[in-house]
Motif scaffolding. Structure first.
Motif, short mmCIF file in Angstrom:
data_model
loop_
_atom_site.label_atom_id
_atom_site.label_comp_id
_atom_site.label_asym_id
_atom_site.label_seq_id
_atom_site.Cartn_x
_atom_site.Cartn_y
_atom_site.Cartn_z
N LYS A 38 -6.96 -8.41 35.74
CA LYS A 38 -5.55 -8.66 35.50
C LYS A 38 -5.36 -9.56 34.30
CE LYS A 38 -3.84 -8.01 40.21
NZ LYS A 38 -3.23 -8.67 41.38
N LYS A 39 -6.21 -10.56 34.17
CA LYS A 39 -6.10 -11.47 33.04
C LYS A 39 -6.31 -10.74 31.73
CE LYS A 39 -7.81 -15.91 31.37
NZ LYS A 39 -8.75 -17.01 31.60
N ASP A 40 -7.31 -9.84 31.72
CA ASP A 40 -7.57 -9.06 30.51
C ASP A 40 -6.42 -8.13 30.20
OD1 ASP A 40 -9.97 -10.31 30.28
OD2 ASP A 40 -11.15 -8.70 31.19
N ALA A 41 -5.79 -7.58 31.25
CA ALA A 41 -4.74 -6.59 31.05
C ALA A 41 -3.50 -7.20 30.40
CB ALA A 41 -4.36 -5.95 32.38
N ILE A 42 -3.21 -8.47 30.68
CA ILE A 42 -2.00 -9.09 30.15
C ILE A 42 -2.30 -9.99 28.95
CG2 ILE A 42 -0.84 -9.04 32.38
CD1 ILE A 42 -1.50 -12.00 32.70
N LYS A 43 -3.52 -9.91 28.45
CA LYS A 43 -3.87 -10.71 27.29
C LYS A 43 -3.01 -10.30 26.10
CE LYS A 43 -7.79 -12.05 24.42
NZ LYS A 43 -9.23 -11.84 24.16
N PRO A 44 -2.26 -11.22 25.50
CA PRO A 44 -1.37 -10.85 24.39
C PRO A 44 -2.14 -10.43 23.16
CG PRO A 44 -1.48 -13.24 24.61
CD PRO A 44 -2.23 -12.66 25.79
N VAL A 45 -1.54 -9.50 22.42
CA VAL A 45 -2.14 -9.04 21.17
C VAL A 45 -1.66 -9.93 20.04
CG1 VAL A 45 -2.32 -7.11 19.57
CG2 VAL A 45 -2.21 -6.68 22.02
N SER A 46 -2.58 -10.41 19.25
CA SER A 46 -2.22 -11.29 18.14
C SER A 46 -1.45 -10.51 17.08
CB SER A 46 -3.48 -11.89 17.51
OG SER A 46 -4.18 -12.66 18.46
N PRO A 47 -0.38 -11.09 16.53
CA PRO A 47 0.37 -10.39 15.49
C PRO A 47 -0.46 -10.24 14.23
CG PRO A 47 1.10 -12.67 15.69
CD PRO A 47 0.15 -12.41 16.83
N THR A 48 -0.13 -9.20 13.44
CA THR A 48 -0.84 -8.99 12.18
C THR A 48 -0.52 -10.12 11.22
OG1 THR A 48 -0.64 -6.61 12.49
CG2 THR A 48 -1.19 -7.38 10.28
N PRO A 49 -1.52 -10.81 10.71
CA PRO A 49 -1.25 -11.95 9.82
C PRO A 49 -0.69 -11.50 8.48
CG PRO A 49 -3.59 -11.46 9.87
CD PRO A 49 -2.95 -10.57 10.90
N ILE A 50 0.15 -12.35 7.90
CA ILE A 50 0.67 -12.08 6.57
C ILE A 50 -0.43 -12.36 5.55
CG2 ILE A 50 2.36 -12.84 4.85
CD1 ILE A 50 3.58 -11.24 7.10
N SER A 51 -0.53 -11.49 4.56
CA SER A 51 -1.54 -11.68 3.52
C SER A 51 -1.30 -12.99 2.78
CB SER A 51 -1.49 -10.50 2.54
OG SER A 51 -2.28 -10.78 1.40
N SER A 52 -2.38 -13.68 2.46
CA SER A 52 -2.26 -14.93 1.71
C SER A 52 -1.81 -14.68 0.27
CB SER A 52 -3.61 -15.66 1.70
OG SER A 52 -4.61 -14.85 1.10
N GLU A 53 -1.84 -13.40 -0.14
CA GLU A 53 -1.42 -13.04 -1.50
C GLU A 53 0.07 -12.70 -1.56
OE1 GLU A 53 -3.26 -13.17 -4.35
OE2 GLU A 53 -4.64 -14.22 -3.03
N THR A 54 0.78 -12.83 -0.44
CA THR A 54 2.20 -12.48 -0.39
C THR A 54 3.04 -13.73 -0.18
OG1 THR A 54 1.69 -10.31 0.55
CG2 THR A 54 3.95 -11.10 0.80
N THR A 55 4.07 -13.88 -0.99
CA THR A 55 5.07 -14.93 -0.78
C THR A 55 6.20 -14.35 0.06
OG1 THR A 55 4.56 -16.00 -2.89
CG2 THR A 55 6.69 -16.50 -1.89
N ILE A 56 6.48 -14.97 1.19
CA ILE A 56 7.52 -14.49 2.11
C ILE A 56 8.79 -15.31 1.94
CG2 ILE A 56 8.14 -14.12 4.53
CD1 ILE A 56 5.97 -12.25 3.56
N ILE A 57 9.91 -14.63 1.85
CA ILE A 57 11.22 -15.28 1.80
C ILE A 57 11.97 -14.90 3.08
CG2 ILE A 57 13.42 -15.47 0.59
CD1 ILE A 57 10.38 -14.21 -1.27
N GLU A 58 12.15 -15.86 3.97
CA GLU A 58 12.87 -15.61 5.22
C GLU A 58 14.38 -15.57 4.94
OE1 GLU A 58 11.71 -14.78 8.02
OE2 GLU A 58 9.58 -15.25 7.81
N LEU A 59 15.01 -14.49 5.38
CA LEU A 59 16.45 -14.31 5.14
C LEU A 59 17.26 -14.40 6.42
CD1 LEU A 59 15.96 -11.53 2.48
CD2 LEU A 59 16.70 -13.88 2.07
N ASN A 60 16.57 -14.76 7.50
CA ASN A 60 17.24 -15.17 8.75
C ASN A 60 18.17 -14.12 9.33
OD1 ASN A 60 16.00 -17.78 8.52
ND2 ASN A 60 17.53 -18.28 6.97
N ASN A 61 17.76 -12.86 9.21
CA ASN A 61 18.52 -11.76 9.82
C ASN A 61 19.99 -11.77 9.41
OD1 ASN A 61 16.13 -11.07 11.27
ND2 ASN A 61 16.65 -12.61 12.81
#
Length: 217
Positions: A38-61
């Protein structure tokens, strides 16, 4: 005979006790294994990391709709607007229809990928955005592309259309042109005709010129 009977009874009791102990151990082991499963079944999947070569601009939806005012975005963070997300109401007296258009406009130093229908591609997560033309789209600066359009006819009919109609968290490619080359980037958008709006989530731009970037990464 009585002594022998007592001995047999003691053996039976010991055997039953051993069976109970074995059953308890087996049950405990099964519970432990089930808990692990059960513990293995509900183990969360890590999100895909943002590339260190990308500058992200958050526009807050930020939500853009008719009369909300346009959203001007300085992706390169140099004090100049690169992209503008807004609306435009156009009257067509010939066909007796009013058209509410949802648009993205680029500056003189920013390219959009445009086809012959004045459309830009709808990219999925991790799609490649290159410094070269993305056939059948070509890079043009100072461009205006239509995401979607609502047509209100004089008889009361309403029609929605557009390549970007009802898209959730898709990516619009762009290029920022600088002296040392072009910087590839993406704009993450959601279009919703029920809300009659475009939601602008965030933008990303590569830190190196003339390099492929991947949408959302």
């Amino acid at each position: 005979m009585i002594a022998g009977g007592n001995a047999m009874m003691l053996l039976c009791l010991k055997f039953k006790s051993m069976k109970r102990t074995l059953f308890t151990l087996t049950l405990s082991l099964l519970i432990a294994l089930t808990a692990c499963t059960k513990k293995d079944a509900i183990k969360p999947v890590s999100p895909t990391p943002i590339s260190s070569e990308t500058t992200i601009i958050e526009l807050n939806n930020r939500e853009v709709y008719y009369n909300s005012g346009a959203l001007a975005i300085d992706v390169t963070q140099d004090g100049r607007y690169d992209l503008v997300v807004g609306t435009q109401l156009v009257g067509d007296p010939l066909y007796q229809v009013d058209k509410l258009q949802f648009l993205v406009t680029s500056s003189f130093h920013t390219n959009l990928a445009v086809n012959r229908f004045e459309q830009s591609p709808v990219l999925n997560h991790a799609d490649a955005i290159t410094a070269h033309n993305m056939q059948p789209y070509e890079w043009y600066n100072a461009s205006e592309i239509q995401l979607m359009q609502r047509s209100n006819f004089v008889n009361g009919d309403v029609r929605w259309d557009g390549l970007w109609l009802q898209r959730t968290r898709k990516y619009l490619p762009f290029q920022a042109v600088k002296a040392d080359g072009v910087y590839t980037g993406w704009l993450e958008l959601t279009t919703d005709y029920n809300r009659q709006s475009v939601i602008v989530h965030r933008a990303g731009i590569h830190k190196q010129p003339n390099t492929t970037i991947y949408a959302g990464l």
